[in-house]
Design a protein around this motif. Structure first.
Motif, PDB file in Angstrom:
ATOM      1  N   VAL A   1       0.605   0.644  -7.048  1.00  0.00           N
ATOM      2  CA  VAL A   1       0.252  -0.383  -6.058  1.00  0.00           C
ATOM      3  C   VAL A   1       0.064  -1.733  -6.753  1.00  0.00           C
ATOM      4  CG1 VAL A   1      -1.366  -1.042  -4.243  1.00  0.00           C
ATOM      5  CG2 VAL A   1      -0.790   1.365  -4.589  1.00  0.00           C
ATOM      6  N   GLU A   2      -0.483  -1.721  -7.951  1.00  0.00           N
ATOM      7  CA  GLU A   2      -0.614  -2.973  -8.693  1.00  0.00           C
ATOM      8  C   GLU A   2       0.758  -3.589  -8.968  1.00  0.00           C
ATOM      9  OE1 GLU A   2      -2.807  -1.688 -12.084  1.00  0.00           O
ATOM     10  OE2 GLU A   2      -4.770  -2.044 -11.142  1.00  0.00           O
TER      11      GLU A   2
ATOM     12  N   GLY B   1      -3.376  -2.675  -1.470  1.00  0.00           N
ATOM     13  CA  GLY B   1      -3.343  -3.771  -2.430  1.00  0.00           C
ATOM     14  C   GLY B   1      -3.204  -5.110  -1.730  1.00  0.00           C
TER      15      GLY B   1
ATOM     16  N   GLN C   1      -6.573 -11.094  -6.403  1.00  0.00           N
ATOM     17  CA  GLN C   1      -5.876  -9.831  -6.217  1.00  0.00           C
ATOM     18  C   GLN C   1      -6.878  -8.700  -6.224  1.00  0.00           C
ATOM     19  OE1 GLN C   1      -3.480  -8.555  -9.642  1.00  0.00           O
ATOM     20  NE2 GLN C   1      -4.417 -10.201 -10.841  1.00  0.00           N
TER      21      GLN C   1
ATOM     22  N   ALA D   1      -3.873   4.018  -0.883  1.00  0.00           N
ATOM     23  CA  ALA D   1      -4.201   2.880  -1.749  1.00  0.00           C
ATOM     24  C   ALA D   1      -3.755   1.618  -1.031  1.00  0.00           C
ATOM     25  CB  ALA D   1      -3.505   2.994  -3.101  1.00  0.00           C
TER      26      ALA D   1
ATOM     27  N   VAL E   1      -7.047  -4.040  -5.612  1.00  0.00           N
ATOM     28  CA  VAL E   1      -6.490  -2.754  -5.205  1.00  0.00           C
ATOM     29  C   VAL E   1      -7.650  -1.804  -4.945  1.00  0.00           C
ATOM     30  CG1 VAL E   1      -5.121  -0.750  -5.910  1.00  0.00           C
ATOM     31  CG2 VAL E   1      -4.326  -3.055  -6.470  1.00  0.00           C
TER      32      VAL E   1
ATOM     33  N   ARG F   1      -2.808   4.157  -8.975  1.00  0.00           N
ATOM     34  CA  ARG F   1      -3.223   2.769  -8.773  1.00  0.00           C
ATOM     35  C   ARG F   1      -2.217   1.792  -9.383  1.00  0.00           C
ATOM     36  NH1 ARG F   1      -8.417   0.360  -8.178  1.00  0.00           N
ATOM     37  NH2 ARG F   1      -8.409  -1.830  -8.840  1.00  0.00           N
TER      38      ARG F   1
ATOM     39  N   CYS G   1       2.058  -5.162  -5.812  1.00  0.00           N
ATOM     40  CA  CYS G   1       1.395  -6.458  -5.567  1.00  0.00           C
ATOM     41  C   CYS G   1       1.899  -7.534  -6.526  1.00  0.00           C
ATOM     42  CB  CYS G   1      -0.112  -6.311  -5.686  1.00  0.00           C
ATOM     43  SG  CYS G   1      -0.872  -5.371  -4.342  1.00  0.00           S
TER      44      CYS G   1
ATOM     45  N   THR H   1      -8.463   2.347  -3.814  1.00  0.00           N
ATOM     46  CA  THR H   1      -7.859   3.674  -3.659  1.00  0.00           C
ATOM     47  C   THR H   1      -8.886   4.676  -3.134  1.00  0.00           C
ATOM     48  OG1 THR H   1      -8.367   4.401  -5.916  1.00  0.00           O
ATOM     49  CG2 THR H   1      -6.267   3.250  -5.573  1.00  0.00           C
TER      50      THR H   1
ATOM     51  N   GLY I   1       0.804  -1.207   0.000  1.00  0.00           N
ATOM     52  CA  GLY I   1       0.000   0.000   0.000  1.00  0.00           C
ATOM     53  C   GLY I   1       0.838   1.259   0.000  1.00  0.00           C
TER      54      GLY I   1
END
Length: 631
Positions: free
Chosen positions: A21-22, A47, A36, A45, A38, A18, A25, A40, A6
């Motif tokens: 964070v993706e 994840g 999975q 954010a 995420v 975003r 992850c 925000t 995060g």
């Protein structure tokens, strides 16, 4: 079991990308291949990568509370979630799922940051409170699950289950902390009070962190500690019964899963005890697994087979060659930070075997630290008796001179390690234990460092934090302080890091019932003689388990996983060792005396001394530098 990540803006709630964070992850996808997500909001954010264990379809994350007030990402298991759920429902909370994640959210609503004291389990989680606009980070009591965080140049704080989640963020600086190198060369790992990269922190075991927009980064708050200061009274038979009850309770509570569950079985006291209580609690044969080696002196598989037959387990065993050096690059990449415990390699192999048939495996980790099971605990108790007989004014000069004169270094074969004992006796109890824990003592480290590195290190010595911890420990004796240090430093830094990374690399959840905090607190209150007696560690546990396990399992010498690194450095890794001293990433730092390093390599390859431990440390440090992209 999962991976979390995060970003939280400390200064102002700016929008969060975003995609960042993706990417964080994705870097830890191995921790959660089943799902999975995420989420925000302004300034934050969260994840998540999910490995489904409980409520397989009903508990996706990030998870919102029913009233939308809080959002959670969670890595771990809460073993008392059903009891907490019942209590919280009676208090008016409502639930939409059957899993433990929603119980954490309800506990947060009811008790705020104090919710952690009500949770029994292993966990690292983040809760964003939308009303208060705060982010709460917490880690379990013993540090079974990891959590890294770092403050970035844009005013945000990034966090994740592994360092590779943070290195996926483009604003994280990849600058090596030389003090972490000093720590690593001393202990063989980077303890939780530091990270290999400057600016990166690990949330310590039993600590939490409450962040607010517009406020500076606060210091973590310790919400749990263990005390060795009290002594439980009672007859040995009564204490045995209480210990067995706590072990049985710990094992049964960790057998809750909606996926196949089994156990690691080495044939030693700890794993055999766990399997005994699993077999007692299970209506069907327990699934167990072990690995053996094709070198007789390293192989314990016959004991595992014996226990498997005694308890009628569905046992899987595989013989592997200890010559597994081809996997070193992959192994180093699992840990991100340098990690020199060579038993990580066979631990990874047994995790791979377990994952072929189960998703959750119980282990025997934790009993040695809690109940005084290591050889060094027996030595510590014995050396403290000598210290009590002779004043420091006599011990220091006499044993110090003898230790300095003794010719063999600390990595020598066991019969020739008198140097360590003599130097240990020259210091006080804490100094002696620090020396027994160190892979490389201070005098050898100083010989390996270059002048440039000594200037970078300054006055800092890796032993300093450990000595301060032991001297301030809630404890009565040297053995108490040694075990306290093990639980606070060695256990999360080495043992639990090893098990977490190797198990999660194959998407396997490992659970440690002997680290149930109620069992740990009980063990810490035992009189010394109930832990170490007659040259035996884990005295009370072995006595209590005689009704379940044979004596040749309970009282044979402790062995553990062994990796033949000495032979590797005289064979297939000899060239890699020479490269460390000459042209590898490590050599390019200019932090080490290349002539001395090459001398260690040559002496080892020639067979005139065993320098395998220091060479393994340097090789894994070099691999970590390469993996982190540091030159």
């Amino acid at each position: 079991m999962c991976g979390i990540a995060g970003i939280y803006h400390l200064e102002t709630p700016k929008p969060v990308d975003r995609a960042r964070v993706e990417a964080m992850c994705d870097a830890i996808a191995h921790r959660g291949p089943d799902g999975q997500g995420v989420w925000t909001a302004p300034g934050v954010a969260l994840g998540h990568r999910r490995l489904s264990i409980i409520d397989l379809a009903g508990s996706p994350q990030p998870m919102a509370s029913p009233d939308g007030r809080a959002m959670l990402v969670f890595n771990g298991e809460i073993y008392n979630y059903r009891e907490l759920r019942h209590e919280l429902k009676a208090a008016g909370e409502h639930f939409r799922t059957d899993g433990d994640s929603e119980v954490i959210l309800a506990a947060w609503r009811r008790w705020g940051p104090g919710c952690v004291t009500r949770l029994l389990g292993m966990f690292a989680f983040a809760i964003y409170d939308l009303d208060a606009r705060t982010l709460f980070l917490a880690r379990d009591r013993l540090g079974v699950k990891p959590l890294y965080y770092a403050q970035l140049s844009d005013g945000s704080l990034a966090f994740g289950s592994e360092l590779k989640a943070l290195t996926a963020h483009p604003l994280l600086r990849r600058e090596i902390d030389p003090l972490a190198v000093e720590d690593y060369l001393t202990w063989g790992y980077v303890p939780d009070d530091r990270a290999i990269l400057k600016g990166v922190c690990k949330l310590a075991a039993g600590h939490s962190l409450l962040l607010r927009h517009g406020a500076p980064l606060p210091r973590p708050v310790q919400w749990w500690d263990v005390s060795f200061a009290e002594r439980r009274k009672g007859k040995p038979a009564d204490l045995e019964a209480e210990l067995v009850h706590l072990m049985r309770q710990a094992v049964s509570s960790r057998m809750v899963a909606d996926v196949p569950l089994g156990a690691f079985l080495s044939g030693g006291v700890d794993s055999s005890s766990v399997v005994a209580f699993m077999a007692e609690a299970s209506g069907s044969p327990v699934r167990t697994c072990s690995i053996g080696f094709d070198v007789a002196g390293l192989d314990e598989s016959a004991y595992a087979t014996k226990i498997a037959r005694q308890f009628g387990t569905n046992h899987a065993s595989r013989i592997v060659s200890p010559d597994d050096f081809a996997a070193i690059d992959q192994l180093a990449g699992m840990f991100d930070e340098p990690f020199a415990d060579a038993s990580a390699l066979p631990t990874w192999r047994v995790c791979q075997l377990a994952r072929e048939s189960v998703t959750v495996a119980l282990s025997g980790d934790g009993a040695d630290e809690a109940l005084g099971g290591y050889r060094r605990h027996v030595f510590q108790a014995g050396e403290d008796k000598v210290r009590a007989l002779l004043p420091q004014s006599l011990r220091g000069p006499v044993f110090g001179a003898l230790g300095r004169a003794y010719p063999k270094a600390d990595w020598a074969p066991r019969p020739l390690r008198a140097k360590s004992t003599l130097l240990s006796l020259a210091g006080d109890s804490a100094q002696g234990y620090a020396r027994s824990m160190a892979v490389l003592p201070p005098e050898l480290r100083d010989r390996l460092y270059s002048d440039d590195f000594r200037r970078l290190r300054g006055d800092y010595r890796a032993e300093d934090p450990l000595l301060a911890l032991m001297r301030d420990a809630p404890a009565r004796s040297g053995l108490d302080r040694a075990q306290y240090a093990d639980l606070k430093v060695w256990l999360p830094g080495d043992i639990l890091t090893k098990v977490d990374r190797t198990s999660m690399s194959v998407s396997l959840e490992a659970r440690e019932p002997l680290l149930d905090h109620r069992l740990i607190e009980f063990a810490a209150s035992l009189p010394e003689r109930m832990r170490v007696q007659g040259g035996q560690g884990k005295w009370l546990m072995k006595r209590a388990m005689r009704r379940y396990l044979p004596d040749d399992v309970l009282y044979r010498p402790k062995q553990g996983f062994v990796t033949p690194i000495a032979q590797w450095f005289r064979g297939p890794l000899a060239g890699a060792a020479r490269e460390i001293a000459g042209g590898a990433a490590l050599a390019r730092t200019g932090w080490f005396d290349q002539r001395r390093l090459l001398g260690l390599v040559d002496a080892h390859v020639a067979g005139t001394s065993d320098n395998s431990r220091v060479l393994w440390q340097m090789l894994m440090l070099d691999k970590a530098f390469t993996s982190l992209g540091v030159n």
